[in-house]
Scaffold this active site. Structure first.
Site, short mmCIF file in Angstrom:
data_model
loop_
_atom_site.label_atom_id
_atom_site.label_comp_id
_atom_site.label_asym_id
_atom_site.label_seq_id
_atom_site.Cartn_x
_atom_site.Cartn_y
_atom_site.Cartn_z
N ASN A 74 0.81 -1.21 0.00
CA ASN A 74 0.00 0.00 0.00
C ASN A 74 0.85 1.26 0.00
OD1 ASN A 74 -2.58 -1.17 -0.15
ND2 ASN A 74 -2.49 -1.68 2.03
N TYR A 75 1.76 1.31 -0.95
CA TYR A 75 2.58 2.50 -1.15
C TYR A 75 2.09 3.26 -2.38
CZ TYR A 75 6.32 0.98 2.05
OH TYR A 75 7.06 0.61 3.13
N PHE A 125 2.22 2.35 -7.88
CA PHE A 125 1.41 1.75 -6.82
C PHE A 125 2.15 0.54 -6.25
CE2 PHE A 125 -3.03 2.87 -8.77
CZ PHE A 125 -3.15 3.96 -7.92
N GLU A 126 2.07 0.35 -4.97
CA GLU A 126 2.37 -0.96 -4.37
C GLU A 126 1.04 -1.40 -3.76
OE1 GLU A 126 4.96 -2.90 -4.44
OE2 GLU A 126 6.59 -1.60 -5.12
N VAL A 127 0.32 -2.20 -4.53
CA VAL A 127 -1.05 -2.55 -4.19
C VAL A 127 -1.09 -3.56 -3.04
CG1 VAL A 127 -3.10 -3.74 -5.08
CG2 VAL A 127 -1.81 -2.17 -6.57
#
Ligand code: ZN
Length: 811
Positions: free
Chosen positions: A592-593, A673-675
């Site tokens: 979440n990044y 995104f880091e999903v």
């Protein structure tokens, strides 16, 4: 700001002198003289003389009429300009010594009140001194306050963000402390408990040092709170204080950008690269007016391997055998056997029958096997070289005597069903837009550079479907497709993706083995090969000396043999070269990044790739808050402030990553995104993540549309504040939207070559300039879309730039 304004500390004059005396004069009635009537005839002519050791006073002299006044003037007495006619006569003011007073009295003049004597002057002087001292003290106190509270305080609060995430309330704080590099102390943050409450009433939280590559960046930390604080205070270990207002991170506005009837939720399972490509082909077929599938120019090396086997146990006795043909092209049909001939004194011999290779091992006089691994490998390569190559294990001398092995098949170890192509694989994009001719603002979204990240491709599919399936009914979507040229690549790395689904779930890289002979090229190394596609790009790469990529062919961040050595990377480079490409999103997982450039630094010293300008940084932050708010709408999951920002500030260095290439080489606003929470979460979680990050990706498209339609010129103002340094003031520029400010301080016209207003530091706002008092400031601002304030034209004779002075405002 007025050009005649004076700095506050110079503006107030010492009280009382002139005005006070005037009052005294008006109030002082002309008093009758007390001297005896003169006896003029009896005396010799009187001369007005003043002794050098006497002080003069201002005294009233009263004469009967104008003729007598003329006589007084004729004596040469020092009169001021005061002449008042009263019932007692004409009152004038003389500046005279006691000796002169006596002489005047001897001449018969009536000398009245002493209006102002030397003591008065002395008092004025002491009043003046006191006033000046008071001003100086005030100034010192102000400067000290300033020093404590801002410029010279050793602690500065960068961000104070309150947010909700799920059902939690959180306060996230970031602050810089001047001693942070050398001291390991945490900082304590005291909170209030809402408007009008005491600092500390909301409790405290500690924030700790964020140190990366040995360099202190700032303190940061988040804590659960039970009420939204209004203000926080940090007192550093040295006693310096910083106070800041708390702002709300990602508040959700009531109005949704998704109109009634907006359709979503189109993904129902994880999808392999083959399935992803099938999906976009079906979509494009269904909406031929709005979309097409584009085969990117570079094919991968393919989901394919040579058939291999490693025979033997210890390193010295191991023989590695590789087929020359790909496994699926015959390599998998080969078998190898090492046979004990069962007789004494036999030579080493190799027989090839069809695809079955039989090595008859050498024996001694007692019938014991004597062939070493090195001898067997050499014999295999020499005698069965049409089918295989053989070698000792990872450069070992291979001096160990081998053990017999029954016929063993070589295998490529690939377990995907036959429907997954073993050929070099095309990489497909779906291009969406009403006008796909390069005339519209380009946006690129691409996923699965990293094979094991299974959720990001779903985000791209969900987004493509939302765009196409809502087009007919949703005006907002229609507008996006009218104004944008959208390229979506659900899987950049299909070979690695297939390998991750069918063979080795943790595969990160592509499948290409770049290990050299003598190295980790055998079958046992098969899960260690591949190039990290997010380290193989051209800017600030391993090859340029940057950190966060490996030179090892088995390293999980292997940068490859050279920049853009891999077809997957050349495809991204090809997409980025499109002249209309302005925005991009590189979708990864997890954590979440939400990040942007710079993504790399060199060590030692943590020398970062160039930071974006203040204007670009503000643009990144502004767009980010929109995108993250859209994500949060789905289930109130907040990407935290601590996980938002430049990659190298919030995560780690990643030399040669794609975002940096897109930003530095092509000037594309490139995000990452880091999903989500893990690479392959449960389906329920994966599904939620796909929904929320698709919200974010659609919002990026809205950001791009707004950028495209932005014709609004920015406005800017100059803010001047006292500076702790004598003779200077502090100057900042405030802009109405993310915009670059170019300025001069020498009275010249500002141009794009003038000084660019910069950031104050990592994660800080605009810098504070220290400028000599009274300097002329000329400037203009220009927004990300190129709109220039007041229609100023920096390159011709236009004069509509802003003008100001580095002086403190009055009032
Ligand atoms: Zn990744």
């Amino acid at each position: 700001m007025s050009r005649s304004a004076l700095p506050r500390r110079w503006r107030r004059l010492p009280a009382a002198t002139a005005a006070g005396v005037a009052l005294l004069l008006l109030a002082g009635p002309a008093t009758a003289g007390t001297a005896a009537p003169p006896d003029r005839e009896a005396d010799a002519p009187i001369v007005l003389e003043r002794s050098a050791d006497e002080q003069a006073d201002v005294v009233e002299v009263v004469v009967d009429d104008t003729a007598r006044l003329d006589e007084l003037v004729a004596t040469g007495v020092d009169l001021d300009h005061h002449v008042t006619r009263t019932e007692a006569g004409i009152v004038v003011h003389a500046v005279v010594t006691p000796t002169e007073v006596a002489a005047l009295q001897r001449m018969g003049y009536r000398v009245g009140a002493v209006l102002h004597d030397a003591a008065d002057s002395a008092q004025r002087v002491s009043e003046r001194d006191a006033t000046i001292a008071a001003h100086q003290a005030e100034n010192r106190a102000y400067t000290a306050t300033l020093a404590r509270s801002a410029a010279a305080s050793d602690v500065k609060i960068i961000r104070a963000d309150y947010y909700t995430s799920g059902t939690n309330q959180v306060l996230s704080v970031e602050a810089k402390w001047a001693q942070g590099q050398t001291s390991t102390s945490a900082l304590t943050v005291a909170r209030d408990s809402g408007p009008g409450t005491e600092i500390g009433s909301g409790g405290t939280q500690n924030i700790s040092r964020f140190v990366d590559a040995g360099v202190y960046l700032y303190h940061r930390g988040a804590a659960a709170v039970t009420a939204r604080p209004q203000r926080i205070q940090i007192t550093s270990p040295t006693g310096d204080v910083a106070v800041a207002e708390v702002s709300e991170w990602l508040p959700i506005p009531a109005d949704s950008p998704e109109g009634p009837g907006y359709q979503k939720d189109f993904v129902t399972s994880y999808l392999t690269p083959t399935e992803l490509y099938d999906r976009i082909k079906r979509l494009a077929d269904a909406y031929p007016q709005l979309a097409e599938v584009v085969k990117l120019p570079y094919q991968t090396n393919g989901y394919r391997r040579k058939a291999q086997v490693v025979l033997g146990g210890t390193n010295a006795t191991r023989v590695a055998v590789d087929s020359l043909a790909w496994g699926h092209e015959g390599g998998n049909d080969i078998t190898v056997a090492l046979a004990d001939p069962g007789a004494a004194d036999r030579p080493l011999a190799v027989t090839v029958t069809g695809k079955d290779i039989r090595v008859s091992l050498a024996t001694d006089a007692a019938g014991a096997v004597t062939s070493t691994a090195a001898q067997v490998a050499a014999a295999l390569t020499a005698e069965a070289g049409a089918l295989v190559t053989a070698y000792t294990y990872r450069g070992d001398a291979g001096a160990g005597v081998v053990a017999p092995v029954a016929p063993t098949p070589l295998t490529d170890n690939l377990k995907a069903p036959a429907g997954v192509s073993r050929d070099p694989h095309p990489v497909y994009a779906i291009r969406i837009g009403k006008y796909r001719d390069g005339s519209r603002t380009g946006v690129l979204a691409y996923a699965q550079e990293h094979a094991r990240e299974w959720v990001p491709p779903l985000v791209t599919i969900e987004t493509a479907e939302r765009l196409l399936r809502n087009h007919a009914t949703d005006e907002n979507t229609k507008q996006l497709l009218r104004t944008l040229d959208i390229w979506i690549v659900p899987s950049i790395n299909p070979d690695g993706g297939h390998y991750s689904f069918y063979d080795y779930a943790s595969q990160r890289r592509n499948m290409t083995n770049h290990c050299a002979p003598g190295g980790a090229t055998d079958a046992l190394a098969r899960n260690s090969w591949g190039v990290d596609n997010n380290r193989n790009y051209t800017e600030y790469s391993l090859f340029d000396g940057y950190s966060g990529a490996s030179a090892s062919c088995t390293g999980d961040t292997y940068a490859g043999p050279s920049e853009l050595s891999e077809p997957e990377n050349r495809n991204v480079d090809w997409l980025a070269q499109r002249p209309n490409m302005k925005f991009s999103m590189n979708l990864h997982s997890s954590g979440n990044y939400f990040m942007w450039s710079p993504g790399a630094y060199a060590t030692p010293g943590r020398i970062s790739a160039p930071r974006p300008t203040l204007a670009d940084e503000s643009f990144f932050w502004g767009a980010s808050s929109r995108i993250l708010t859209a994500i949060k709408r789905h289930r109130n999951m907040a990407v935290t402030p601590a996980r938002t920002g430049p990659i190298s500030d919030v995560l780690y260095s990643a030399a040669g990553n794609s975002g940096d290439m897109l930003w530095y080489k092509y000037g594309i606003y490139a995000w990452n995104f880091e999903v989500g929470t893990s690479f392959q979460p449960t389906w329920d979680e994966a599904h939620q993540e796909a929904m929320e990050f698709s919200n974010g990706l659609v919002e990026l498209l809205r950001v791009a549309r707004d950028f495209d339609k932005d014709k609004k010129r920015p406005t800017s103002t100059l803010a001047v504040a006292p500076s702790p340094t004598e003779g200077t003031v502090s100057v900042r520029f405030d802009v109405s939207e993310p915009a670059a400010v170019f300025y001069t301080l020498d009275g010249s016209r500002p141009t794009f070559d003038s000084i660019l207003y910069a950031s104050g530091g990592i994660r800080e706002g605009g810098e504070t300039l220290t400028v000599p008092v009274g300097a002329k400031v000329h400037w203009f601002s220009v927004d990300a879309a190129g709109n220039i304030e007041r229609n100023y034209r920096p390159d011709d004779a236009s004069l509509t730039f802003n003008r100001g002075w580095a002086t403190l405002p009055t009032g």
